[in-house]
Design an enzyme around this catalytic site. Structure first.
Site, PDB file in Angstrom:
ATOM      1  CD  GLU A  69      -1.842   1.606   2.914  1.00 25.55           C
ATOM      2  OE1 GLU A  69      -1.489   2.749   3.291  1.00 25.55           O
ATOM      3  OE2 GLU A  69      -2.289   0.741   3.691  1.00 25.55           O
ATOM      4  CG  HIS A  70       3.355   2.738   3.340  1.00 21.69           C
ATOM      5  ND1 HIS A  70       3.989   3.750   4.022  1.00 21.69           N
ATOM      6  CD2 HIS A  70       2.294   2.384   4.109  1.00 21.69           C
ATOM      7  CE1 HIS A  70       3.351   3.991   5.159  1.00 21.69           C
ATOM      8  NE2 HIS A  70       2.325   3.165   5.243  1.00 21.69           N
TER       9      HIS A  70
END
EC number: 3.4.24.-
Length: 427
Positions: A69-70
């Protein structure tokens, strides 16, 4: 409007389509909304630590989904947040136990620009070792900060005491040793398996436009014929072992009590959605200070309870309840409440009606807010049900169902953390 009719109306405002590549589109019309909420949900969450393939299984470090996600916020050397802000849209992302989400709000006329930007970033990521090193430092700091949050600490500590091997016992960002162990090959394998159109659902909530009017034209939509809902179940819990207890501070001056319970199927009922809703109703009855049940029990036993809350974590691979009570009698509350129910069975219907009304009213109230409405729509998608299905389950819960939950409170495997007055004040 009658409550049942309101839930029917939510279903009537919901349109479900699929792109030719297999991505699911859920459109929920919301006529009064000025902005449109868009969320792309990927079926890959913190519990997904094993990739299965014909060539063999691959074990992933905890925190892999959150790490991806990051990373996916960076695309072609640019930060997606900045690109979206230039289009007047605010992009956020979050990872849950079951999935990863990329969410933004936007004016309706900007969606045809912003949705392609997001999908391109999700489908065409290039891995950069320098960026991986950078995000390792960011996420390590995030984990360290989370450990300072006592509520989070108690939540995961209780689940760890109940089921040490469960992914639910680990903070979604993982542990520091997991982040150190992650390498580019793990991330590439996870990305290639998870970020496929058929594992994605795009939610569009707000306004009254047709679905096609908000999406870029290259996404060709179709109905999925002959869809049969998948019935998700939760298994029964293993026989309860000895309860575990942790005491922080002076045991003679308990102020806070955190209790974890391992829960699962009850006699005659193993449907996951049904049990989620049942526990929600029961929690509103037992753990809300303004509920008729709590008012009665407090007056009857002169209980000194200042705070009550309950949080359910229920999925196919297991269920946990995290209960919190605060006050001089916090450590006794669950036992006293369970006993009181068995002694006052004639009042269960009254208490049950309060819990049902509280939950249905909450859903109706939440539907006035696009972000909250999304959460209920996502729950329907996760459990493959309609809003009306939820209403019927709530409406049909009976006294015997409630008593089965009370039995579970009494007989389930428990983990308890007692926090003394001094420790609680120090927090």
């Amino acid at each position: 409007m009658e409550k049942k009719a309101f839930f029917q109306q939510l279903d009537e405002r919901t349109d479900i389509r699929y792109t030719d590549s297999g991505m699911k589109i859920i459109r929920l019309k919301f006529p009064r909304a000025h902005l449109r909420l868009c969320n792309v949900k990927i079926d890959f969450g913190s519990r997904d630590v094993c990739l299965q393939a014909e060539s063999g299984d691959t074990l992933l470090p905890y925190g892999t989904a959150h790490f991806l996600e990051h990373l996916l916020f960076w695309h072609n050397g640019r930060n997606l947040y900045t690109d979206f802000f230039a289009h007047g849209a605010l992009l956020n992302a979050f990872t849950t136990y079951t999935d990863t989400n990329f969410m933004f709000t936007s004016l309706p006329d900007r969606l045809r620009q912003t949705i392609p930007i997001l999908l391109d970033a999700l489908w065409n990521h290039s891995f950069d070792k320098k960026m991986i090193t950078q995000e390792k430092a960011v996420i390590t700091s995030e984990i360290q900060t989370a450990h300072l949050n006592h509520q989070l600490y108690y939540h995961y500590q209780l689940i760890s005491m109940l089921s040490p091997a469960s992914p639910a016992a680990v903070f979604p960002a993982g542990r520091i040793e997991d982040i150190e162990a992650l390498d580019i090959r793990d991330l590439q394998k996870a990305y290639n398996a998870a970020y496929q159109p058929q594992r994605m659902t795009l939610f569009l909530i707000g306004g009254s436009e047709d679905t096609e009017a908000l999406l870029p034209p290259h996404l060709r939509l179709e109905k999925r014929p002959n869809h049969k809902a998948e019935r998700k179940i939760i298994s029964a819990c293993p026989p309860p072992a000895l309860s575990q207890k942790m005491v922080l501070g002076n045991e003679e001056r308990i102020e806070d009590t955190w209790t974890g319970l391992q829960v699962g199927a009850i006699p005659g009922q193993n449907n996951l959605l049904t049990l989620k809703l049942y526990w929600d109703i029961a929690s509103r009855i037992l753990f809300q200070l303004d509920s008729p049940f709590f008012q009665e029990i407090q007056q009857t036993y002169r209980l000194e309870i200042d705070c009550l809350s309950a949080e359910a974590h229920m999925y196919e691979d297991g269920g946990f309840l995290i209960l919190h009570s605060q006050g001089a009698h916090s450590s006794a509350y669950i036992d006293v409440a369970s006993y009181y129910v068995t002694q006052q069975k004639q009042q269960i219907e009254t208490w049950l009606q309060y819990g049902k009304d509280s939950l249905t009213d909450a859903i109706i109230y939440d539907s006035d807010y696009v972000r909250k409405c999304f959460e209920w729509a996502a729950e329907c998608d996760r459990c493959d049900c309609t809003f009306l299905d939820m209403y019927r389950i709530i409406h049909d819960m009976n006294s015997q169902d409630f008593l089965s939950l009370i039995d579970a409170l009494a007989s389930s495997k428990k983990a308890v953390i007692h926090v003394s007055q001094k420790e609680a004040i120090g927090q």
